[in-house]
Write a protein that holds these residues in place. Structure first.
Motif, PDB file in Angstrom:
ATOM      1  N   GLN A  40       0.925  -1.318   0.070  1.00 35.62           N
ATOM      2  CA  GLN A  40      -0.012   0.093  -0.032  1.00 35.62           C
ATOM      3  C   GLN A  40       0.961   1.274  -0.179  1.00 35.62           C
ATOM      4  O   GLN A  40       1.821   1.341   0.643  1.00 35.62           O
ATOM      5  N   VAL A  41       0.628   2.160  -0.997  1.00 36.98           N
ATOM      6  CA  VAL A  41       1.225   3.401  -0.991  1.00 36.98           C
ATOM      7  C   VAL A  41       0.125   4.697  -0.609  1.00 36.98           C
ATOM      8  O   VAL A  41      -1.133   4.564  -1.435  1.00 36.98           O
ATOM      9  N   THR A  42       0.127   5.483   0.270  1.00 32.43           N
ATOM     10  CA  THR A  42      -0.826   6.402   0.736  1.00 32.43           C
ATOM     11  C   THR A  42      -0.197   7.560   0.608  1.00 32.43           C
ATOM     12  O   THR A  42       0.592   7.883   1.453  1.00 32.43           O
ATOM     13  N   VAL A  43      -0.817   8.598  -0.095  1.00 30.31           N
ATOM     14  CA  VAL A  43      -0.172   9.817  -0.252  1.00 30.31           C
ATOM     15  C   VAL A  43      -1.170  10.763   0.257  1.00 30.31           C
ATOM     16  O   VAL A  43      -2.494  10.840  -0.013  1.00 30.31           O
ATOM     17  N   SER A  44      -0.885  11.379   1.575  1.00 31.97           N
ATOM     18  CA  SER A  44      -1.725  12.231   2.331  1.00 31.97           C
ATOM     19  C   SER A  44      -1.162  13.178   3.030  1.00 31.97           C
ATOM     20  O   SER A  44      -0.168  13.108   3.511  1.00 31.97           O
ATOM     21  N   SER A  45      -1.870  14.421   3.071  1.00 29.74           N
ATOM     22  CA  SER A  45      -1.344  15.582   3.971  1.00 29.74           C
ATOM     23  C   SER A  45      -2.096  15.412   5.272  1.00 29.74           C
ATOM     24  O   SER A  45      -1.613  16.454   6.325  1.00 29.74           O
TER      25      SER A  45
END
Length: 115
Positions: free
Chosen positions: A110-115
């Motif tokens: 899993q790759v999660t890009v989040s601020s």
């Protein structure tokens, strides 16, 4: 028994970087074309990048100039360096090995890009 084991996924902020690795066993790695695919929730699995046994590379338009695929035949490992990550890069990333009629998949990371 063929195994493709991905690692390196995680949570990262937009603009950040991650490096995915996929270690292969049970195949003559240097003979296989290797690829990274990704699948976001509710969407189909799409090719992100591929590297042929001879070293030729190909990228999806959405990741060109941001992602780099490479391989180390001695380590039987393929890498995906991901820079300038965007929210839309969030997905499960799968490693793929292909040669003629043979096709194998890893379990995904899993790759999660989040601020």
């Amino acid at each position: 028994q063929v195994q493709l084991v991905e690692s390196g996924g995680g949570l990262v902020q937009p603009g950040g970087s991650l490096r995915l690795s996929c270690a292969a066993s049970g195949i003559i790695f240097s003979n296989y074309d290797m690829g990274w695919y990704r699948q976001a929730p509710g969407k189909q699995r799409d090719m992100v990048a591929s590297i042929m046994s001879g070293g030729f590379t190909k990228y999806a338009d959405s990741v060109k100039s941001r992602f780099t695929i490479s391989r180390d035949n001695a380590k039987k490992t393929v890498y995906l360096q991901m820079n300038s990550l965007k929210l839309e890069d969030t997905a499960v990333y799968f490693c793929n090995a292909e040669r003629k009629e043979f096709r194998y998949w890893g379990q995904g990371t899993q790759v999660t890009v989040s601020s």
